[in-house]
Design a protein around this motif. Structure first.
Motif, short mmCIF file in Angstrom:
data_model
loop_
_atom_site.label_atom_id
_atom_site.label_comp_id
_atom_site.label_asym_id
_atom_site.label_seq_id
_atom_site.Cartn_x
_atom_site.Cartn_y
_atom_site.Cartn_z
N ARG A 96 8.83 56.85 39.84
CA ARG A 96 9.35 57.62 38.71
C ARG A 96 10.70 58.17 39.10
O ARG A 96 10.89 59.35 39.28
CB ARG A 96 8.36 58.74 38.39
CG ARG A 96 7.01 58.18 38.09
CD ARG A 96 5.80 58.85 38.71
NE ARG A 96 5.98 60.14 39.29
CZ ARG A 96 5.11 61.14 39.13
NH1 ARG A 96 4.03 60.96 38.39
NH2 ARG A 96 5.31 62.30 39.71
N TYR A 127 12.71 61.08 37.14
CA TYR A 127 11.94 62.32 37.23
C TYR A 127 12.07 62.89 38.63
O TYR A 127 12.38 64.07 38.83
CB TYR A 127 10.47 62.01 36.90
CG TYR A 127 9.52 63.18 36.93
CD1 TYR A 127 8.77 63.46 38.08
CD2 TYR A 127 9.33 63.97 35.80
CE1 TYR A 127 7.87 64.52 38.10
CE2 TYR A 127 8.42 65.03 35.81
CZ TYR A 127 7.70 65.28 36.96
OH TYR A 127 6.80 66.34 36.98
N SER A 148 13.94 66.34 39.67
CA SER A 148 13.14 67.41 40.26
C SER A 148 13.68 67.81 41.61
O SER A 148 13.81 68.99 41.94
CB SER A 148 11.69 66.93 40.38
OG SER A 148 10.97 67.78 41.24
N GLN A 160 8.89 71.63 36.24
CA GLN A 160 9.22 70.23 36.51
C GLN A 160 9.92 69.62 35.30
O GLN A 160 9.77 70.11 34.18
CB GLN A 160 7.96 69.45 36.87
CG GLN A 160 7.46 69.68 38.30
CD GLN A 160 8.38 69.10 39.36
OE1 GLN A 160 9.54 69.49 39.47
NE2 GLN A 160 7.86 68.18 40.15
N TYR A 166 16.65 64.26 31.21
CA TYR A 166 16.15 65.57 31.62
C TYR A 166 17.32 66.52 31.79
O TYR A 166 17.64 66.96 32.88
CB TYR A 166 15.42 65.46 32.95
CG TYR A 166 14.20 64.57 32.92
CD1 TYR A 166 14.19 63.36 33.60
CD2 TYR A 166 13.05 64.95 32.23
CE1 TYR A 166 13.06 62.54 33.60
CE2 TYR A 166 11.92 64.15 32.22
CZ TYR A 166 11.93 62.94 32.90
OH TYR A 166 10.82 62.15 32.90
N ARG A 213 2.37 66.56 29.54
CA ARG A 213 2.80 65.60 30.57
C ARG A 213 1.77 64.50 30.73
O ARG A 213 0.57 64.74 30.73
CB ARG A 213 2.97 66.33 31.91
CG ARG A 213 4.03 67.43 31.86
CD ARG A 213 4.15 68.14 33.22
NE ARG A 213 5.09 69.24 33.19
CZ ARG A 213 6.41 69.11 33.32
NH1 ARG A 213 6.95 67.90 33.46
NH2 ARG A 213 7.20 70.16 33.28
N SER A 263 6.80 65.03 28.68
CA SER A 263 7.22 64.13 29.74
C SER A 263 6.13 63.08 29.93
O SER A 263 4.98 63.44 30.18
CB SER A 263 7.42 64.90 31.04
OG SER A 263 7.53 64.01 32.12
N VAL A 316 5.70 61.26 32.32
CA VAL A 316 5.36 61.15 33.74
C VAL A 316 4.18 62.07 34.05
O VAL A 316 4.24 63.26 33.76
CB VAL A 316 6.57 61.55 34.60
CG1 VAL A 316 6.22 61.46 36.07
CG2 VAL A 316 7.76 60.68 34.26
#
Lengths: 390, 474
Positions: A32, A35, A39, A233, A244, A284, A317, A319
C-alpha cells in the motif's frame, strides 16, 4: 504534511510510544505504497541510514519512563525515537499542577521549545502539534498545559490538537480532580481540540469487548493507541480527489454558536440520548465505498440548529487499518463527556469547599482565585453542552 | 533520578537504620545482576573509588567499587554505633558520617534537644551538608528515631528543625517509634509529647510505629511459620532478619521488629527506585496524603506479613493481600482504621500486579471503608514492577486516618498523669534552656491536633450534601 507529537509525563510517554508503534506497524505493508509513504511522512523522518525516527519530543520531569519508552521503541526494529529528542529532569512534579505549570514549565521552557523547533524544521509542511498527556498528574497536566501555551505563542497559525487521558473515576491520584479542572479550563482557551480517552471507558473495552481477564496499563494504552491511530492515519476526505492531501488535524472542529433563542432547557441526560454537535466518521478497509452511513445523518442525533449535512464529516480509506479487514472510527463532539466532566467538577468543588490540599498549590503560586476562575470556566462549558437539544 | 539521605538518631533509630541498610543491600544485590552502579542504587548509595584523590565519588553507569550509604548516624552513646562499625555493615559507613558522644541523654528530651542540640549544632549541620553535597538531586530526608527516650526523641527532633532550616525544599519524612503503655522508661510520655510538637510543626510526613504492634506482628509471623508444613525451607536470600535467617529463640528479639520498620522504608521508596507502570515518587506522597499541613500522620500497614520473614509460605490469593492491608492486625500502630475516618489512602503495590487487580480490590473494599465526605475517592495508587526479594508481590498502605486520635489521646493521658503531679519535672527544668512553658505549649499543640482529628470524626456520621455549585449566567 507532518505532525509533531509532544509526549508529556508518564502517561503521555507511554501512550505515545504505543501510538507510534501501531502507526509504524500499520504503515509497514509494502503493497500500500501511497498510504505507507504518506503515513511515514506524517509521523516519522528517515535518517541517512534509512531508519525511521518518530517526529516526537519526549518531555518528563523524571527519567525512568522516557528511558523505558525509548528502549521499547528501539526493540521494535521498525522505528525508534531520535537520540536527542527527549528532555527530562531528575525529580517529578509530585502530582502538583501548580508545580508543573508555574515552576517547572517556565524553568525548562527554552530547552523544550528548542527540541520542538528542531523537529518542526525537519518537516516540509507542518500540519500541527499533538501534545499527549494525562490530566490527573503533575507533569502531563501542569507542564503539558504550559507547553501547549508555548506552542500557541510560537506557532500561532498551527493546529494544536491535545490528546488527553482522563483517569479512572475512582482515583489514581487523590488530587486528580483539581489537576483536571485546572488543565481543562486552561486548555479550553489554548487548544483547537481536545481528544479525550477515559481510563474507565477504555477499561470496559478491555474487559467486555476484548475479554481480557487481567488488564494492565499496557493493554489500556494499546487500545487508546489503536483508536487514535484510526483517526490520524491517512484517509480520503470528500474534497481530496483521491489523494491523502488533507491536514490530518484539520478536522472542522469549529462549531458555530447557536442562534439566540428563548426557552431552552438544560438537562444532563437529555432524553437519554447524547446530542451531537458534530461527528467525524472514518471508514477503513473493505467495502468503504458501499457502506450505508445514512444513520449518521439522522437529524434526531444532532442539535437542532445545525443541518446534519454540515455536522457530519465522512472520511474513507480503502486500505485496511491495523490488520482489521474493516474498521470504523467515530470522533464525536457531543454530550457524551458531559456526565464525566460534571462528576469531575462536582468532586473537585466538594474538595475545594473544604479547602483540602489547597496549601499544596498555593505553595507553588496557584491561588484560590485561580481555582475559582477555572471552576467558572468549566461550569460554562458544562452549561453550554447541557443546553444542547436534539 | 533522585537521592535520599537517611538520618538515624539514638539507639532505636540506629538499630532500625542498620536493618534498613542490610535489607537495601540485599534487595539491590538481588536485582542488580551485572554489578553496575545504576540509578536505583544511587538513590541510597554512593559509589566510591578509594584510589581517587578527590574523595572518590563515581558516576552512575560504571562498575560498583565501594558502596557507601547516604546516611548520617547520630547517637549520644557509643554502644550501638560501635556495634555497627564492628559488624558486617562497617564498610558501608565511614567515620565522617558518624556523630557520637559517650554519656547518653538519660532518657531526657531536654538534654537531647537543648544540651546536645546546641553543643553539636554545627557538627550536625556540617555532616548533613556533606551528605547532601554528594547528591545530584536530593529529594528526601528520612529521619528515624524513637519518641520515648532522650537522644532519639530530643536530639532527633532538633535535627528535624535543622533540616527544615538548612534544606527547606527537601521533603522530611520521619519514622517515629512510639512507646507502648508498658514502656519501662517512666518519663517516656514527657519525651513523646515534647517531641510530637516538633513533628507536627516541622515534619512533612510522620510514619508512626508502635512497639506493641511490632511485637504482635512478630508473634503472628512466628505462629504462621510454625503452622507451616513440616520441612518448609527457610528462604535463603529474602529480605530478612540479620544474617541468622531464622526465627529461633537465640535471635535478638528486636531484630525482627526492626525488620518490619526497615521493610516499610524499603517499600515506600521502591517506586522511586525501580520501574513500574504507575510510578509513585516520594514527593507525591506528601502531596496526595496531606490535605492540611498539620494532619500529616500516616498509618502504615504492610502485607503479606510473611514477606517480612524468611518463611516459605505458599502465595495466598492476591485479593487477600488487599483485605489484610485494612485489617487492624496489620497496622503498625494499634488502631482500627475501618472504625475511624479515612482522609486519604495510598496503596503502593510491588510485583506482578496489574491495574485491573488494583481496581477490582478498591471497588470491593471501598464500601466498608469510611472516607471523609470531600474525598470519597481518596486513593493514591502506585504499581512498581520489582517485587521484594523472594516474593511475587507485596503491598504497603499509608492511611491518613483519624484512628491516630486514640493513640494521641492515650499519650496525652499518660503525660497528664505525670505532669499533674509534677513528677520528674525537675530533671527537665534543670536543663539549661528548658522552661515550663515548653511543656504547656507541647501539650496544647497535641490537644489542638487531637481536636482537628476530632472535628473531622464528627463529620463521619453526618450526611454531607454536595457543596452548591457556581451558577452561570445564561
Amino acid at each position: 504534511m507532518s505532525v509533531v507529537t509532544v509526549q508529556l509525563g508518564q502517561c503521555g510517554n507511554q501512550v505515545g510510544q504505543e501510538l507510534f508503534d501501531v502507526i509504524s506497524s500499520d504503515a509497514q505493508d509494502g503493497q500500500r505504497k501511497t498510504y505507507s509513504s504518506v503515513s511515514r511522512e506524517r509521523f516519522f523522518r528517515q535518517t541517512s541510514q534509512g531508519d525511521f525516527e518518530a517526529r516526537a519530543v519526549l518531555v518528563d520531569m523524571e527519567p525512568k519512563v522516557i528511558n523505558h519508552s525509548m528502549n521499547r521503541a528501539a526493540k521494535s526494529g521498525r522505528w525508534r525515537y531520535a537520540e536527542a529528542s527527549h528532555f527530562s529532569q531528575k525529580q517529578g512534579s509530585g502530582n502538583n499542577w501548580a508545580n508543573g505549570f508555574r515552576v517547572l514549565g517556565p524553568r525548562h521552557r527554552d530547552a523544550v521549545e528548542e527540541l520542538v523547533r528542531r523537529e518542526v524544521e525537519h518537516c516540509d509542511v507542518l500540519a500541527g502539534f499533538i501534545p499527549m498527556m494525562s490530566v490527573a498528574g503533575g507533569t502531563g497536566s501542569g507542564v503539558g498545559t504550559f507547553v501547549t501555551q508555548c506552542l500557541r505563542d510560537v506557532y500561532p497559525s498551527s493546529f494544536v490538537l491535545n490528546h488527553l487521558t482522563w483517569p479512572y473515576g475512582t482515583g489514581e491520584v487523590i488530587v486528580q480532580n483539581y489537576n483536571s479542572v485546572l488543565t481543562l479550563a486552561h486548555l479550553y482557551q489554548l487548544s483547537d481540540a481536545l481528544l479525550v480517552h477515559e481510563n474507565d471507558a477504555v477499561h470496559r473495552i478491555c474487559s467486555q469487548q476484548l475479554n481480557l481477564k487481567q488488564i494492565s496499563f499496557g493493554d489500556l494504552n494499546r487500545v487508546i493507541a489503536h483508536q487514535l491511530a484510526g483517526v490520524l492515519q491517512p484517509a480520503l476526505t470528500p474534497d481530496s480527489c483521491g489523494a491523502y492531501s488533507g491536514n490530518p488535524l484539520g478536522i472542522d472542529w469549529q462549531v458555530r454558536p447557536p442562534p439566540a433563542s428563548a426557552g431552552r432547557t438544560s438537562s444532563l441526560t437529555a432524553g437519554g440520548f447524547n446530542a451531537s454537535l458534530a461527528n467525524l466518521l472514518i471508514l477503513r478497509g473493505k467495502d468503504v465505498y458501499s457502506a450505508e452511513t445514512g444513520g449518521f445523518e439522522d437529524p434526531a442525533i444532532y442539535t437542532s440548529w445545525l443541518p446534519p449535512a454540515e455536522a457530519l464529516s465522512l472520511w474513507k480509506s480503502p486500505v485496511p487499518f491495523d490488520k482489521y479487514e474493516k474498521s470504523a472510527t467515530l470522533v464525536s463532539n457531543s454530550q457524551a463527556l458531559l456526565r464525566p466532566l460534571d462528576d469531575m467538577v462536582r468532586k473537585a468543588w466538594n474538595m475545594f469547599a473544604s479547602r483540602a490540599y489547597i496549601h499544596q498549590y498555593v505553595k507553588f503560586g496557584i491561588s484560590e482565585e485561580d481555582f475559582l476562575d477555572s471552576f467558572t470556566s468549566l461550569e460554562q462549558v458544562i452549561s453550554s453542552y447541557a443546553q444542547l437539544q436534539c | 533520578m533522585t537521592q535520599s539521605v537517611v538520618v538515624q538518631v539514638g539507639q532505636c533509630g540506629n538499630q532500625v537504620g542498620c536493618r534498613f541498610w542490610d535489607l537495601a543491600l540485599r534487595e539491590h544485590a538481588h536485582v542488580n545482576k551485572r554489578g553496575l552502579y545504576d540509578e536505583a542504587l544511587s538513590s541510597f548509595f554512593r559509589n566510591v573509588d578509594l584510589r581517587k584523590s578527590d574523595g572518590g565519588d563515581c558516576c552512575v553507569g560504571g562498575r560498583i567499587q565501594h558502596l557507601k550509604a547516604r546516611a548520617v548516624l547520630i547517637d549520644m552513646e557509643e554502644g550501638v554505633v560501635n556495634g555497627i562499625l564492628q559488624g558486617p555493615l562497617r564498610e558501608v559507613f565511614d567515620s565522617t558520617q558518624l556523630l557520637t558522644d559517650v554519656s547518653g541523654s538519660g532518657n531526657n528530651w531536654a538534654v537531647g534537644h537543648l544540651t546536645y542540640g546546641s553543643a553539636y549544632r554545627e557538627a550536625i549541620v556540617n555532616k548533613l551538608r556533606k551528605a547532601a553535597e554528594h547528591c545530584d538531586c536530593l529529594q528526601c530526608f528520612f529521619l528515624i528515631h524513637s519518641m520515648g527516650g532522650g537522644t532519639g526523641s530530643g536530639l532527633g527532633t532538633r535535627v528535624l528543625s535543622l533540616l527544615e532550616e538548612e534544606f527547606p525544599d527537601v521533603c522530611r519524612i520521619v519514622t517515629a517509634m512510639y512507646p507502648s503503655a508498658e514502656d519501662d522508661v517512666i518519663t517516656s510520655p514527657y519525651n513523646s509529647v515534647l517531641a510530637m510538637r516538633e513533628l507536627t510543626e516541622h515534619a512533612d510526613c510522620v510514619l508512626p510505629v508502635e512497639n506493641q504492634s511490632l511485637v504482635d506482628i512478630v508473634n503472628k509471623i512466628s505462629v504462621m511459620s510454625h503452622g507451616a508444613k513440616p520441612g518448609s525451607v527457610l528462604r535463603k536470600d529474602s529480605t530478612v532478619t540479620s544474617g541468622q535467617g531464622s526465627l529461633s529463640p537465640t535471635e535478638k528479639p528486636f531484630d525482627a521488629m526492626n525488620n518490619i520498620v526497615a521493610n516499610l522504608l524499603l517499600n515506600i521508596t521502591s517506586s522511586a527506585r525501580f520501574e513500574g507502570s504507575l510510578n509513585m515518587d516520594l514527593n507525591e506522597i506528601a502531596m496526595n496524603l496531606v490535605p492540611f499541613p498539620r494532619l500529616h500522620y500516616l498509618v502504615p500497614s504492610l502485607t503479606p506479613l510473611y514477606t517480612l520473614a524468611d518463611v516459605n509460605i505458599p502465595t495466598r490469593r492476591l485479593d487477600q493481600m488487599f483485605s489484610d492491608a485494612f485489617s487492624k492486625d496489620h497496622q503498625l500502630i494499634r488502631a482500627d482504621p475501618k472504625r475511624s475516618l479515612y482522609l486519604a489512602c495510598a496503596l503502593m503495590v510491588r510485583g506482578n500486579v496489574q491495574v485491573s487487580d488494583l481496581r477490582r480490590n478498591i471497588e470491593r473494599l471501598r464500601p466498608s471503608l469510611p472516607f471523609v465526605s470531600w474525598n470519597q475517592e481518596g486513593w493514591k495508587t502506585g504499581l512498581c514492577s520489582v517485587p521484594p526479594v523472594g516474593h511475587s508481590h507485596s503491598l504497603l498502605a499509608l492511611a491518613n486516618n483519624t484512628c491516630v486520635k486514640p493513640t494521641f489521646m492515650e499519650l496525652r493521658d499518660r503525660f497528664t498523669k505525670l505532669y499533674r503531679k509534677k513528677a520528674h519535672l525537675h530533671h527537665y527544668l534543670d536543663v539549661d534552656g528548658m522552661e515550663q512553658s515548653i511543656f504547656s505549649e507541647s501539650l496544647s499543640s497535641l490537644s489542638e491536633l487531637i481536636d482537628e482529628y476530632h472535628q473531622l470524626d464528627a463529620t463521619k456520621a453526618r450526611l454531607i450534601p454536595d457543596a452548591p455549585r457556581l451558577s452561570i449566567a445564561r
